[in-house]
Design a protein around this motif. Structure first.
Motif: not given
Length: 494
Positions: A276, A301-303, A323-324, A342, A327, A252, A279
């Protein structure tokens, strides 16, 4: 093991079926459009044997090639195992010989050095040939008429990479196929092989470069000018594998990257642009040039969306908490050191599709799957992440307009394929498999029936114009490919 584990990777639509079959003249409800004339091929993981370890995962299951063959409104269904070297070795032994997902150090000693790929991810059609692919090995050629396995494909000995991506990109105008392999030189190497096959299926270029870290590069994109590798911090580690651990563990705290180069250029021209941290993306929708700008649209997605990859990295989050969004990353290539901008352009989801004609070009609509926030009852269990999608979305990325098609309560939907229309101005059709519970939502997760739906591509909210009833509970697919009757009639293998 002599029995299948009762984990999420072996229940619901992941229930082992282990049946090769041919069924003619399936029941059709409604009318199949005349444009829908060809074959819908599906990559279906399905264990031929109980696994060696009870924490085995769906991505480690033997590949089957399934086909809905549609001709003049009649539909036949066939499914066979891809006879990889791994499948044949285990068939002879009548038991599993290969261990954990992408970890040869956990295999039975009798199969040391044998090809481990299960060819279970994507059917790929190019230059008259059908391949079943998985990114940990080379593809296997399959006869599109009989589904018999022809053999491992290496471009007549020319391909040096040990691996072949599950997501090549085919230019709609030139007919060239752009592809790559990561860990091209062997387990946990940084090597990436970038390759081009011409419209006739000849390998014309193969170049190797190193990625910043050994990540799972599941997909990539092309534009008319560039080849682009978005990479994300889900990492392989040789020492972890030797200790019997997981191939992939998400980090992460590390940044993502974009590797971009002229698509006909030299790999020495690659620019690496930092993105970032933490992600994850498994599938890009499309990319295209806009003057000096390059737009890359992806399901972010954030992970990492796969629990087994998160947990190997010490990340413990519930699936519903991830979360996602659809994008867009934009690069300004007029700058000596481009930076990444982004912005979200659509709701979260995955298993995306554009028309073949829009590949690498400006596009006005795409389709992808998501979870319906207003669904009545829980999602159907199964699929690679344990819960199946239940909503098909059509999005116009320029204005964000979304229309959607729901499935029956408790039902599941697999990735669609697009079929162009012969009628001028008509947007074509989508075909996809829908799994419908036979009882109330949340009941027996293995009690369902699978149907092939035909949907108008630009009017998905209207639902299907035709349903093909199999009367069978089909195992979850990963990806699918539509091949027209004309292409089938001109295939290299008869």
């Amino acid at each position: 093991m002599s029995a299948f584990p009762q984990t999420i990777h072996f229940i619901g639509t992941n229930t082992p079926r282990r049946v090769e079959m041919s069924v003619r003249n399936l029941e059709v409800e409604g009318e199949i459009p005349a444009d829908v004339n060809g074959a819908f091929f599906r990559a279906v993981p399905d264990n031929a044997h109980a696994p060696m370890f009870d924490d085995d995962i769906a991505l480690n299951h033997d590949g089957m090639i399934a086909r809905f063959n549609i001709e003049d409104g009649a539909v036949d269904f066939d499914i066979k195992y891809v006879e990889t070297e791994r499948y044949l070795a285990e068939k002879e032994a009548r038991r599993a010989l290969f261990g954990r997902y992408r970890n040869p150090f956990t295999d039975d000693p009798s199969v040391e050095g044998k090809d481990r790929t299960v060819a279970n991810t994507t059917p790929v059609w190019h230059a008259g040939r059908l391949f079943m692919t998985k990114e940990d090995g080379r593809g296997y050629q399959v006869n599109p008429h009989t589904l018999d396995t022809v053999g491992r494909w290496d471009y007549e000995g020319k391909l040096k990479s040990q691996t072949f991506t599950a997501h090549p990109r085919i230019d709609p105008e030139t007919g060239e196929m752009f592809f790559f392999g990561y860990e091209a030189g062997g387990l946990c190497t940084l090597d990436v092989a970038y390759c081009i096959a011409d419209k006739d299926g000849n390998l014309v270029k193969e170049q190797w470069f190193d990625q910043p870290y050994c990540s799972t590069i599941h997909d990539f994109v092309i534009t008319e000018k560039y080849a682009i590798w978005p990479i994300f911090p889900t990492l392989a580690d040789l020492d972890r594998l030797k200790a019997g651990g997981a191939h992939w563990a998400h980090n992460q705290d590390l940044p993502s990257y974009i590797g971009i180069m002229p698509r006909y250029g030299d790999v020495s021209e690659i620019k690496w642009i930092e993105g970032p941290k933490g992600v994850s993306v498994f599938h890009e929708v499309n990319a295209y040039d806009d003057g000096d700008l390059v737009h890359i649209d992806m399901c972010l997605t954030d992970t990492n969306a796969f629990a087994f990859m998160r947990e190997a990295g010490g990340i413990h989050r519930e699936q519903q908490d991830i979360q996602g969004a659809l994008t867009r990353w934009t690069l300004d290539m007029s700058k000596d050191e481009p930076t990444l901008e982004e912005r979200p352009i659509g709701p979260p989801g995955d298993l995306c599709r554009v028309t073949d004609a829009d590949q690498g070009r400006h596009y006005n609509r795409a389709w992808y799957l998501s979870m319906n926030p207003e669904a009545k009852g829980p999602p159907m269990l199964g699929g690679p992440v344990g819960a199946n999608f239940n909503l098909l979305m059509r999005i116009e990325p320029g204005n964000g307009r979304v229309t959607a098609m729901e499935v029956p309560p408790g039902g599941a939907i697999s990735e669609p394929a697009h079929i162009p229309s012969s009628e001028e101005g008509h947007g074509g059709w989508l075909v996809m498999v829908i799994d419908v519970p036979n009882g109330p939502p949340g009941g027996n997760p293995a009690d369902y029936s699978s149907e092939l739906w035909v949907v108008e591509a630009d009017a998905v909210e209207k639902g299907p114009v035709a349903k093909v009833k199999t009367g069978l509970p089909l195992r979850s697919q990963v990806h699918g490919t539509w091949v027209s009757r004309e292409k089938l009639d001109n295939s290299k293998v008869k």
